[in-house]
Write a protein that holds these residues in place. Sequence first.
Motif, short mmCIF file in Angstrom:
data_model
loop_
_atom_site.label_atom_id
_atom_site.label_comp_id
_atom_site.label_asym_id
_atom_site.label_seq_id
_atom_site.Cartn_x
_atom_site.Cartn_y
_atom_site.Cartn_z
N GLY A 19 1.04 -1.31 0.17
CA GLY A 19 -0.52 0.13 0.04
C GLY A 19 1.25 1.43 0.33
O GLY A 19 0.67 2.18 -0.65
N LYS A 22 2.45 2.12 -3.74
CA LYS A 22 1.14 2.34 -4.52
C LYS A 22 0.77 3.85 -4.11
O LYS A 22 0.52 4.81 -5.08
N PRO A 29 -5.99 3.69 -6.32
CA PRO A 29 -7.14 2.50 -6.01
C PRO A 29 -6.02 1.03 -6.05
O PRO A 29 -6.71 0.63 -4.51
N GLY A 30 -5.65 0.76 -6.49
CA GLY A 30 -4.38 -0.50 -5.85
C GLY A 30 -4.33 -0.16 -3.92
O GLY A 30 -4.21 -1.02 -3.57
N LEU A 32 -5.91 1.35 -2.13
CA LEU A 32 -6.91 1.58 -1.21
C LEU A 32 -7.51 -0.05 -0.60
O LEU A 32 -8.10 -0.76 -0.23
N GLU A 33 -7.46 -0.75 -2.37
CA GLU A 33 -6.76 -2.25 -1.98
C GLU A 33 -6.51 -3.03 -0.59
O GLU A 33 -6.44 -4.17 0.40
N ASP A 34 -5.38 -2.71 -0.75
CA ASP A 34 -4.08 -3.22 -0.21
C ASP A 34 -4.26 -2.98 1.73
O ASP A 34 -4.32 -3.57 2.65
N THR A 36 -6.97 -1.38 2.86
CA THR A 36 -8.61 -2.00 3.16
C THR A 36 -8.46 -4.00 4.20
O THR A 36 -8.49 -3.50 4.68
N ALA A 37 -8.10 -4.42 3.76
CA ALA A 37 -7.45 -6.40 3.54
C ALA A 37 -6.23 -6.17 4.66
O ALA A 37 -6.75 -6.72 5.58
#
Length: 192
Positions: A19, A22, A29-30, A32-34, A36-37
């Motif tokens: 994260g 990125k 957006p990437g 955000l995914e990392d 969030t996980a």
Amino acid sequence: MPIPRSQAREEYKKLYGAGVAKIRTGEFPGALEDFTAALALARDLGDTGLQHEAQANLSMVYIQLGEERRAEKGLREILLNSREHKVRFGAAYNLAVSQRKQGRYGRANFYASKAMESATKVRDASARAGCHNLLGNILMSQSFLDKALAEYRKALELTPKDPRVTYNLGVELIKQGRRDEGVHFLKETIRH
């Protein structure tokens, strides 16, 4: 079947690192995914410290995506409950940025001051410079040009090659009619 705690912590670290990488490349957006996980893993672990860290990082992404109100979710709770100064710094700094973007300068100044307290406690010159730069931005937004300039100069003392600081200082000097000095700092921005 749940994964072992040590494996979950390693996965959290990988997601956190990915994260951060990125964020640095503008791949929000990437990131955000990392993050969030990472937050989900921290919750599964029941680790409040990691949850606070992940939430602060998640808010940074939301700010970059222009979702200031969403970015604020959970940050005040972190300031109230976390004992980790680095995490408190992230929460306060992100709240200050969010408030500034919403035109709430008094609140932005309050949270920037809280961020500075935490940055001072962790002895992080870069974080302190970021706070001075942010305070300069807040003051500039309110047309307190001399005070903004003073904050940018404090940031420059701590991180002389930070392009955000040299850029802001250059722009501010030009606004004050000090063109040659301002252009000098803008050229420094390009060099770094």
